[in-house]
Design a protein around this motif. Structure first.
Motif, mmCIF file in Angstrom:
data_model
loop_
_atom_site.group_PDB
_atom_site.id
_atom_site.type_symbol
_atom_site.label_atom_id
_atom_site.label_comp_id
_atom_site.label_asym_id
_atom_site.label_seq_id
_atom_site.Cartn_x
_atom_site.Cartn_y
_atom_site.Cartn_z
ATOM 1 N N PRO A 1 2.251 4.329 8.860
ATOM 2 C CA PRO A 1 2.587 3.586 7.645
ATOM 3 C C PRO A 1 2.909 2.137 8.008
ATOM 4 C CG PRO A 1 4.225 5.296 8.146
ATOM 5 C CD PRO A 1 3.138 5.447 9.133
ATOM 6 N N LYS B 1 14.082 10.375 5.872
ATOM 7 C CA LYS B 1 13.169 9.811 6.864
ATOM 8 C C LYS B 1 13.294 10.511 8.215
ATOM 9 C CE LYS B 1 12.881 5.260 4.798
ATOM 10 N NZ LYS B 1 11.551 5.372 4.238
ATOM 11 N N VAL C 1 9.243 7.265 9.520
ATOM 12 C CA VAL C 1 8.334 7.621 8.422
ATOM 13 C C VAL C 1 9.052 8.485 7.380
ATOM 14 C CG1 VAL C 1 6.314 7.545 9.943
ATOM 15 C CG2 VAL C 1 7.451 9.724 9.518
ATOM 16 N N GLU D 1 5.739 12.534 4.496
ATOM 17 C CA GLU D 1 4.514 12.150 5.201
ATOM 18 C C GLU D 1 4.346 12.887 6.532
ATOM 19 O OE1 GLU D 1 3.470 7.582 4.526
ATOM 20 O OE2 GLU D 1 5.542 7.893 5.142
#
Ligand SMILES: Nc1ncnc2c1ncn2[C@@H]1O[C@H](COP(=O)(O)OP(=O)(O)OP(=O)(O)O)[C@@H](O)[C@H]1O
Ligand SMILES: O=P(O)(O)OC[C@H]1O[C@H](OP(=O)(O)OP(=O)(O)O)[C@H](O)[C@@H]1O
Ligand SMILES: [Mg+2]
Length: 289
Positions: free
Chosen positions: A236, A216, A260, A264
């Motif tokens: 998100p 992440k 995130v 992504e």
């Protein structure tokens, strides 16, 4: 006074990643000089014992150490009763049955009892084939299994494959899969269920935090209030975002941040820019607890 010991591989491909995970979890080695059997960590309750990856499941099961880092293949091969705490998301590989490319053996259906199988995993291989009704002859090797069919030592092999390069190089084809494996954090059952439950759970939580964080990123950006709604809708939904006032600014600006998934980030950053986000920062995260 040292309370628990974690065993990690002394060499091989999973040794360095294991040390790195411990370090990020706040359990860095105090004396990182190589070839030592034991090392203290920065947590006085926890020390590290180096061992061969294949010996670690047994050491953990017998209580020689309380925790360990090693592969699922080695845990299953040694048939050790251990508590698997978490997957560490590296050392992904599969134990497969493979035959020479030009052989007629293409699936389990082409195999009869009496077939000779060379492998570093005699127990897993034998019991898998037995389950399928095949009584195989196992030739146990300690490496370079791929050569066995070509020197008349075996008909097929059971070996680990990851990228597939080694099988291809040795002109072997996969005929079946015995097991998917990756590296696990494990604990002694008694230590985990009784003696050191809290400490083991603390270590496990820290290590899980490292694994989660590695996949992440923290995204931070400035957004004018007019664009906030469209920026929010791009984020998100699971992870925020956090919106805070930016003070020393003439126009009405807010700072937006959100955690995130790594995959992504690339796409999201472009979309955010197009939606009016400025000063976008992509920040690595050390741990998520
Ligand atoms: N090619 C590979 N890709 C990913 N993981 C692998 C690969 N080969 C082995 N592993 C995993 O690495 C772990 C340790 O394996 P092993 O003890 O054989 O160490 P090694 O890195 O192969 O070193 P060596 O074979 O030289 O002792 C095992 O759990 C195994 O599943
Ligand atoms: O599919 P690949 O990405 O090619 O990886 C598979 C190879 O990696 C491992 O060997 P290792 O390098 O550990 O050597 P070893 O056979 O001496 O253990 C395994 O035993 C395979 O031979
Ligand atoms: Mg190896």
């Amino acid at each position: 006074m040292m309370k628990i010991k974690i065993s990690i591989p002394s060499k091989g491909r999973i040794s360095d990643p294991a040390v790195a995970i411990l370090e990020k979890a706040g359990l860095g080695l105090k004396d990182a000089s190589n070839r030592k059997l034991f090392s203290d960590t920065h947590n006085p309750d926890i020390s590290v014992m180096f061992a061969r990856a294949a010996d670690i499941p047994g050491f953990v099961a017998d209580g020689v150490v309380d925790m360990g880092i090693t592969g699922l293949d080695l845990i299953k091969e040694s048939d050790s009763e251990v508590e698997i705490l978490t997957d560490l998301k590296f050392g992904q590989t599969s134990l497969v049955l493979a035959s020479p490319e030009d052989s007629d053996i293409n699936s389990l259906n082409d195999i009869d009892s009496g077939i000779i199988v060379a492998t570093e995993f005699p127990n897993l291989t034998e019991s898998y084939l037995k389950e399928k009704g095949i009584d195989a002859k196992i030739v146990e090797l300690t490496g370079s299994t791929e050569i066995a069919p070509f020197i008349g030592l075996a008909d097929i092999i059971a070996d680990l494959t990851s990228t597939g390069t080694t099988l291809k190089l040795n002109r072997l084809k996969i005929i079946d899969k015995v097991l998917d494996s990756s590296i696990k954090l494990i604990a002694n059952k008694n230590a985990y269920n009784n003696k050191y439950k809290n400490l083991i759970e603390t270590v496990s939580t820290s290590i899980k935090g490292v694994i989660d964080a590695e996949r992440k990123k923290l995204l931070m950006m400035n957004v004018s209030k007019d664009n906030l709604q469209s920026i929010k809708s791009l984020m998100p939904s699971m992870t925020g975002p956090t919106v805070s006032e930016v003070l020393s600014d003439q126009e009405e600006t807010v700072a937006v941040q959100a955690v995130v998934d790594d995959e992504e980030v690339f796409d999201l950053v472009n979309k955010l820019k197009n939606a009016g986000a400025r000063d976008i920062l992509v920040v690595p995260i050390e741990r998520i607890i």
